[in-house]
Design a protein around this motif. Structure first.
Motif, PDB file in Angstrom:
ATOM      1  N   ALA A 287       1.424 -17.310  11.903  1.00  0.00           N
ATOM      2  CA  ALA A 287       0.042 -17.556  11.324  1.00  0.00           C
ATOM      3  C   ALA A 287       0.358 -17.839   9.866  1.00  0.00           C
ATOM      4  CB  ALA A 287      -0.700 -16.288  11.476  1.00  0.00           C
ATOM      5  N   ARG A 288      -0.132 -18.755   9.418  1.00  0.00           N
ATOM      6  CA  ARG A 288      -0.105 -19.136   8.069  1.00  0.00           C
ATOM      7  C   ARG A 288      -1.713 -18.648   7.325  1.00  0.00           C
ATOM      8  NH1 ARG A 288      -0.683 -23.547   4.133  1.00  0.00           N
ATOM      9  NH2 ARG A 288       1.247 -23.445   2.967  1.00  0.00           N
ATOM     10  N   ILE A 289      -1.453 -17.642   6.442  1.00  0.00           N
ATOM     11  CA  ILE A 289      -2.859 -17.109   5.661  1.00  0.00           C
ATOM     12  C   ILE A 289      -2.504 -17.361   4.128  1.00  0.00           C
ATOM     13  CG2 ILE A 289      -3.006 -15.513   7.391  1.00  0.00           C
ATOM     14  CD1 ILE A 289      -1.916 -13.477   5.500  1.00  0.00           C
ATOM     15  N   PRO A 290      -3.945 -17.461   3.500  1.00  0.00           N
ATOM     16  CA  PRO A 290      -3.645 -17.653   2.263  1.00  0.00           C
ATOM     17  C   PRO A 290      -3.076 -16.638   1.421  1.00  0.00           C
ATOM     18  CG  PRO A 290      -6.102 -17.760   2.860  1.00  0.00           C
ATOM     19  CD  PRO A 290      -5.306 -17.291   3.966  1.00  0.00           C
ATOM     20  N   ALA A 291      -2.737 -16.989   0.351  1.00  0.00           N
ATOM     21  CA  ALA A 291      -2.126 -15.865  -0.872  1.00  0.00           C
ATOM     22  C   ALA A 291      -3.062 -14.919  -0.960  1.00  0.00           C
ATOM     23  CB  ALA A 291      -1.559 -16.528  -2.030  1.00  0.00           C
TER      24      ALA A 291
ATOM     25  N   PRO B  33      -7.033  -7.287   2.362  1.00  0.00           N
ATOM     26  CA  PRO B  33      -7.066  -7.721   3.708  1.00  0.00           C
ATOM     27  C   PRO B  33      -6.697  -9.157   3.967  1.00  0.00           C
ATOM     28  CG  PRO B  33      -9.217  -7.862   2.446  1.00  0.00           C
ATOM     29  CD  PRO B  33      -8.245  -7.285   1.510  1.00  0.00           C
ATOM     30  N   VAL B  34      -6.817  -9.419   5.466  1.00  0.00           N
ATOM     31  CA  VAL B  34      -6.440 -10.890   5.849  1.00  0.00           C
ATOM     32  C   VAL B  34      -8.031 -11.407   6.211  1.00  0.00           C
ATOM     33  CG1 VAL B  34      -5.532 -12.464   7.586  1.00  0.00           C
ATOM     34  CG2 VAL B  34      -4.226 -10.274   6.884  1.00  0.00           C
ATOM     35  N   THR B  35      -8.391 -12.497   5.294  1.00  0.00           N
ATOM     36  CA  THR B  35      -9.819 -12.900   5.627  1.00  0.00           C
ATOM     37  C   THR B  35      -9.934 -13.983   6.372  1.00  0.00           C
ATOM     38  OG1 THR B  35      -9.591 -14.055   3.532  1.00  0.00           O
ATOM     39  CG2 THR B  35     -10.516 -11.693   3.481  1.00  0.00           C
ATOM     40  N   ARG B  36      -8.845 -14.950   6.380  1.00  0.00           N
ATOM     41  CA  ARG B  36      -8.917 -16.176   7.257  1.00  0.00           C
ATOM     42  C   ARG B  36      -7.463 -16.699   7.543  1.00  0.00           C
ATOM     43  NH1 ARG B  36      -9.122 -20.772   3.711  1.00  0.00           N
ATOM     44  NH2 ARG B  36      -8.754 -20.408   1.734  1.00  0.00           N
ATOM     45  N   LEU B  37      -7.464 -17.526   8.617  1.00  0.00           N
ATOM     46  CA  LEU B  37      -6.198 -18.273   9.009  1.00  0.00           C
ATOM     47  C   LEU B  37      -6.334 -19.650   8.829  1.00  0.00           C
ATOM     48  CD1 LEU B  37      -4.067 -17.006  10.897  1.00  0.00           C
ATOM     49  CD2 LEU B  37      -5.285 -18.485  12.692  1.00  0.00           C
ATOM     50  N   LEU B  38      -5.180 -20.189   8.139  1.00  0.00           N
ATOM     51  CA  LEU B  38      -4.857 -21.410   7.591  1.00  0.00           C
ATOM     52  C   LEU B  38      -4.603 -22.422   8.733  1.00  0.00           C
ATOM     53  CD1 LEU B  38      -3.306 -21.138   4.045  1.00  0.00           C
ATOM     54  CD2 LEU B  38      -5.846 -21.638   4.537  1.00  0.00           C
ATOM     55  N   SER B  39      -3.599 -21.983   9.375  1.00  0.00           N
ATOM     56  CA  SER B  39      -3.075 -22.660  10.580  1.00  0.00           C
ATOM     57  C   SER B  39      -2.213 -21.370  11.612  1.00  0.00           C
ATOM     58  CB  SER B  39      -2.132 -23.733  10.382  1.00  0.00           C
ATOM     59  OG  SER B  39      -1.241 -23.196   9.396  1.00  0.00           O
ATOM     60  N   SER B  40      -1.853 -22.062  12.673  1.00  0.00           N
ATOM     61  CA  SER B  40      -1.005 -21.272  13.506  1.00  0.00           C
ATOM     62  C   SER B  40      -0.222 -21.912  14.477  1.00  0.00           C
ATOM     63  CB  SER B  40      -1.785 -20.219  14.301  1.00  0.00           C
ATOM     64  OG  SER B  40      -2.587 -20.809  15.383  1.00  0.00           O
TER      65      SER B  40
ATOM     66  N   TYR C 215       0.563  -6.401   9.894  1.00  0.00           N
ATOM     67  CA  TYR C 215       1.008  -6.670   8.369  1.00  0.00           C
ATOM     68  C   TYR C 215      -0.004  -6.004   7.417  1.00  0.00           C
ATOM     69  CZ  TYR C 215       0.257  -9.632   4.402  1.00  0.00           C
ATOM     70  OH  TYR C 215      -0.020 -10.107   3.071  1.00  0.00           O
ATOM     71  N   ALA C 216      -1.393  -6.358   7.859  1.00  0.00           N
ATOM     72  CA  ALA C 216      -2.520  -5.857   7.036  1.00  0.00           C
ATOM     73  C   ALA C 216      -2.397  -4.244   6.630  1.00  0.00           C
ATOM     74  CB  ALA C 216      -3.852  -6.146   7.730  1.00  0.00           C
ATOM     75  N   ALA C 217      -1.804  -3.254   7.612  1.00  0.00           N
ATOM     76  CA  ALA C 217      -1.643  -2.133   7.678  1.00  0.00           C
ATOM     77  C   ALA C 217      -0.907  -1.739   6.324  1.00  0.00           C
ATOM     78  CB  ALA C 217      -1.338  -1.313   8.812  1.00  0.00           C
ATOM     79  N   HIS C 218       0.048  -2.641   5.773  1.00  0.00           N
ATOM     80  CA  HIS C 218       0.956  -2.235   4.850  1.00  0.00           C
ATOM     81  C   HIS C 218       0.619  -2.900   3.621  1.00  0.00           C
ATOM     82  CE1 HIS C 218       3.132  -1.686   8.694  1.00  0.00           C
ATOM     83  NE2 HIS C 218       4.020  -1.010   8.052  1.00  0.00           N
ATOM     84  N   VAL C 219      -0.438  -3.448   3.376  1.00  0.00           N
ATOM     85  CA  VAL C 219      -0.634  -4.063   2.307  1.00  0.00           C
ATOM     86  C   VAL C 219      -2.453  -3.390   1.714  1.00  0.00           C
ATOM     87  CG1 VAL C 219       0.846  -5.908   2.531  1.00  0.00           C
ATOM     88  CG2 VAL C 219      -1.664  -6.194   3.123  1.00  0.00           C
TER      89      VAL C 219
ATOM     90  N   ASP D  99       0.830  -1.173   0.119  1.00  0.00           N
ATOM     91  CA  ASP D  99       0.042  -0.041   0.036  1.00  0.00           C
ATOM     92  C   ASP D  99       0.921   1.210   0.128  1.00  0.00           C
ATOM     93  OD1 ASP D  99      -1.846   2.007   0.366  1.00  0.00           O
ATOM     94  OD2 ASP D  99      -3.059   1.126   1.965  1.00  0.00           O
ATOM     95  N   THR D 100       1.001   1.706  -1.160  1.00  0.00           N
ATOM     96  CA  THR D 100       1.895   3.006  -1.310  1.00  0.00           C
ATOM     97  C   THR D 100       1.444   4.247  -0.713  1.00  0.00           C
ATOM     98  OG1 THR D 100       1.117   3.298  -3.676  1.00  0.00           O
ATOM     99  CG2 THR D 100       3.266   1.956  -3.361  1.00  0.00           C
TER     100      THR D 100
END
Length: 356
Positions: A211-215, A279-286, A272-276, A115-116
């Motif tokens: 945390a592992r999140i989807p691409a 949005p982060v919508t779901r968690l795959l694992s942690s 992390y989400a504040a820089h892209v 997010d520039t």
């Protein structure tokens, strides 16, 4: 009698087993069912030569040839991004890790979701590499076994007794006699020292959550670099078609089989989400691991000054994978009384004797 009994089967212990197998008989005792179960099996697995304190950087540099010969490095790159609110931290990280400044257009070419509107500066190092941690561990294990070393899992240590001729180390499966103990027990190194009647050095296990999140938006992220926030208060890294995101937390905890804290993970994902732009919508694992540090956050390598047959291989923190070839070689050189390729000031900075 065994020449060297190594307690702990993480990357510290298995690399030491490989090096010391060239000097005498070696047995490694690991409490869990397999090697590298705790911190070593949960590593972010990055080789960045300039990451860490000066003595760690020296170990990283001494490790590169081994990593390359073992073919465990794969291109990744490291991208640092920042804004006016963290300009000082950004500048410090850029200087410390010797990153090259790049334009925001170049940064977006590496990671299109940046997010520039919030990020206005970036620095990059192409010379950062993924480490194939399993291949590295197995490389050391093969070398050790080829030299006759014994690697025994499911062997939690129950008692350590100093004898006239060495040490007796007892597990539920039997006892072992040895001339030397190498304490490579990770988060449990101070507990092992106390069992042996050796003064603990004040190691602190710090939890690190992942945390592992989807691409994002189904993008192919495999070629993206590792992404750092200034001051390392979060980072993200491609992993098998998804992204690993960490809040880079350092919560002091007792030694245990670590698990992620949900609130801490949520805070890190927000950073992390504040820089892209996605949005982060779901968690795959942690999951979580323990990064264990000495009081000065520098590795501890070498014989205990009061009991030279008790040898420390501890305090790897988050640097164990990348520094293990250099660290284990130094340990073997110290034990064998051989000259090291490392300079005297680095060796002194790593020595247990620095704690007086």
């Amino acid at each position: 009698m065994i020449d060297f009994l190594i307690i702990g089967g993480g990357i510290a212990g298995i690399s030491a087993t490989a090096r010391l197998s060239e000097l005498g008989s070696v047995t490694l005792l690991e409490a869990e069912d397999a090697l590298a179960y705790h911190a070593s099996g949960r590593s972010a697995a990055l080789f960045e030569e300039n990451y860490g304190k000066p003595s760690t950087v020296a170990l990283n540099q001494a490790s590169r040839d081994y990593h390359e010969s073992a073919d465990v490095l794969h291109p990744r790159g490291l991208l640092l991004v920042g804004s006016p609110t963290n300009a000082t931290l950004f500048a410090e990280d850029q200087a410390t890790m010797k990153l090259d400044p790049i334009t925001m257009a170049e940064a977006q070419g590496l990671i299109p979701t940046l997010d520039t509107e919030k990020i206005d500066r970036a620095a990059y190092d192409a010379d950062a590499w993924d480490i194939d941690t399993d291949k590295l561990i197995q490389s050391f294990a093969r070398h050790a076994r080829a030299n006759g070393a014994t690697i025994a899992t499911k062997r939690p240590v129950q008692e350590i007794i100093r004898t006239k001729s060495g040490w007796t180390v007892t597990t539920a499966q039997g006892s072992y006699t040895t001339q030397n103990i190498i304490n490579a027990a990770g988060a449990w190194v101070d507990q092992i020292a106390e069992m042996a009647g050796i003064a603990p050095l004040g190691f602190t296990p710090l939890r690190r959550s992942m945390a592992r999140i989807p691409a994002p938006d189904g993008m192919t992220v495999d070629k993206w670099p590792m992404l750092f926030g200034p001051g390392e208060d979060w980072y993200a890294k491609p992993d098998a078609g998804a992204l690993i995101v960490s809040p880079a937390d350092e919560d002091p905890v007792a030694p245990h089989d670590a698990y992620a804290d949900d609130l801490t993970l949520a805070e890190g994902l927000d950073r992390y989400a504040a820089h892209v732009t996605t949005p982060v919508t779901r968690l795959l694992s942690s999951w979580a691991g323990l990064r264990t540090f000495a009081p000065d956050r520098t590795l501890v390598l070498g014989p205990d000054p009061k009991e030279p047959s008790f040898i420390w291989c501890a305090g790897q923190g988050g640097y164990g994978m990348q520094s293990s070839p250099g660290a284990s070689q130094l340990l073997a050189d110290l034990i064998a009384g051989r000259p090291s390729t490392l300079d005297a000031s680095t060796i002194a900075a790593l020595s247990p004797a620095r704690f007086g």
